[in-house]
Motif scaffolding. Structure first.
Motif, PDB file in Angstrom:
ATOM      1  N   ALA A  73       0.833  -1.200   0.000  1.00 58.59           N
ATOM      2  CA  ALA A  73       0.000   0.000   0.000  1.00 58.59           C
ATOM      3  C   ALA A  73       0.875   1.260   0.000  1.00 58.59           C
ATOM      4  O   ALA A  73       0.624   2.201  -0.773  1.00 58.59           O
ATOM      5  N   GLU A  74       1.885   1.270   0.837  1.00 61.11           N
ATOM      6  CA  GLU A  74       2.760   2.444   0.917  1.00 61.11           C
ATOM      7  C   GLU A  74       3.461   2.701  -0.409  1.00 61.11           C
ATOM      8  O   GLU A  74       3.544   3.851  -0.871  1.00 61.11           O
ATOM      9  N   ASP A  75       3.948   1.643  -1.055  1.00 63.57           N
ATOM     10  CA  ASP A  75       4.625   1.795  -2.343  1.00 63.57           C
ATOM     11  C   ASP A  75       3.680   2.309  -3.425  1.00 63.57           C
ATOM     12  O   ASP A  75       4.098   2.986  -4.370  1.00 63.57           O
ATOM     13  N   ALA A  76       2.396   1.975  -3.299  1.00 63.77           N
ATOM     14  CA  ALA A  76       1.401   2.374  -4.291  1.00 63.77           C
ATOM     15  C   ALA A  76       0.765   3.725  -3.966  1.00 63.77           C
ATOM     16  O   ALA A  76      -0.141   4.173  -4.684  1.00 63.77           O
ATOM     17  N   GLY A  77       1.221   4.373  -2.908  1.00 59.51           N
ATOM     18  CA  GLY A  77       0.645   5.650  -2.516  1.00 59.51           C
ATOM     19  C   GLY A  77      -0.709   5.516  -1.842  1.00 59.51           C
ATOM     20  O   GLY A  77      -1.514   6.454  -1.862  1.00 59.51           O
ATOM     21  N   LEU A  78      -0.951   4.352  -1.245  1.00 57.56           N
ATOM     22  CA  LEU A  78      -2.210   4.088  -0.563  1.00 57.56           C
ATOM     23  C   LEU A  78      -1.934   3.856   0.922  1.00 57.56           C
ATOM     24  O   LEU A  78      -0.793   3.899   1.360  1.00 57.56           O
ATOM     25  N   ARG A  79      -2.980   3.603   1.683  1.00 57.61           N
ATOM     26  CA  ARG A  79      -2.815   3.224   3.082  1.00 57.61           C
ATOM     27  C   ARG A  79      -3.917   2.232   3.452  1.00 57.61           C
ATOM     28  O   ARG A  79      -4.996   2.227   2.854  1.00 57.61           O
TER      29      ARG A  79
END
Length: 215
Positions: A73-79
């Protein structure tokens, strides 16, 4: 601050239903992702990562899966904003102790943490088939209602409680049709599947994503 409004996207919704449909005799769970920044009241549940259908307790596999999903999620700009689960029993819509603890853990870093539990009986009647829970200050999950579409006017309850709806009102029918006619659930892989075959793309589920975009 006004209560949160949660919109479940097509991709997140379909993945949750596919996970449950692929393992109808097992309890399944996963996490919910959002691109909405912390602090906003209008939250979009944009994706879901299916975790387990074997080791659904608070096991080392669960902890590893949660850590890997968080990194993705962090790598994809998500949380990670929440957790979902479906029981092996169609009539069971309670949030189990594992879900309660996972939501409380997520709430430690995301105040808008939420859990969605599959309601198979409601789904069969044309409803969204999801029962939302949020963590209360006492960390005990509190249940809310879920509608297909956002309310046309705020109700008295909505002024004090979060509201939940689908991004598209016909998603339940379209998803069930994809399951029945295309067996789309067979394309989905979770972390348990990945442990048995490392080629399975359980974090992104690219094949499913492509099909869902065309539903």
């Amino acid at each position: 601050m006004p209560p949160h409004t949660y919109t479940v996207s097509r991709l997140a919704y379909v993945k949750v239903l596919l996970h449950a449909a692929k393992y109808p005799t097992c309890a399944v769970n996963g996490v919910l992702l959002t691109s909405s920044p912390p602090g906003v009241t209008d939250v979009v549940v944009s994706d879901a990562v299916p975790l387990l259908h074997h080791w659904t307790s608070l096991s080392p596999m669960m902890e590893i899966g949660l850590d890997l999903a968080g990194g993705y999620a962090e790598d994809a700009g998500l949380r990670i904003i929440g957790y979902y689960e479906a029981s092996e029993r169609a009539d069971d819509t309670s949030l189990g102790p594992v879900g309660d603890r996972v939501v409380s853990k997520i709430k430690a870093t995301s105040a808008d943490a939420v859990a969605l539990v599959l309601d198979a009986q409601a789904l069969s009647m044309g409803e969204a088939g999801l029962l939302p829970y949020t963590a209360s200050p006492s960390l005990k999950a509190v249940t809310h209602s879920f509608t297909l579409a956002p309310p046309t006017a705020p109700s008295a309850d909505s002024k004090h409680s979060p509201t939940f709806h689908l991004a598209e009102t016909d998603l339940p029918a379209r998803t069930l049709r994809a399951i029945e006619e295309q067996s789309l659930q067979q394309e989905l892989g979770d972390f348990d599947d990945h442990l048995e075959d490392v080629r399975i793309d359980w974090l992104k589920n690219s094949k499913v994503t492509v099909v869902v975009e065309k539903l």
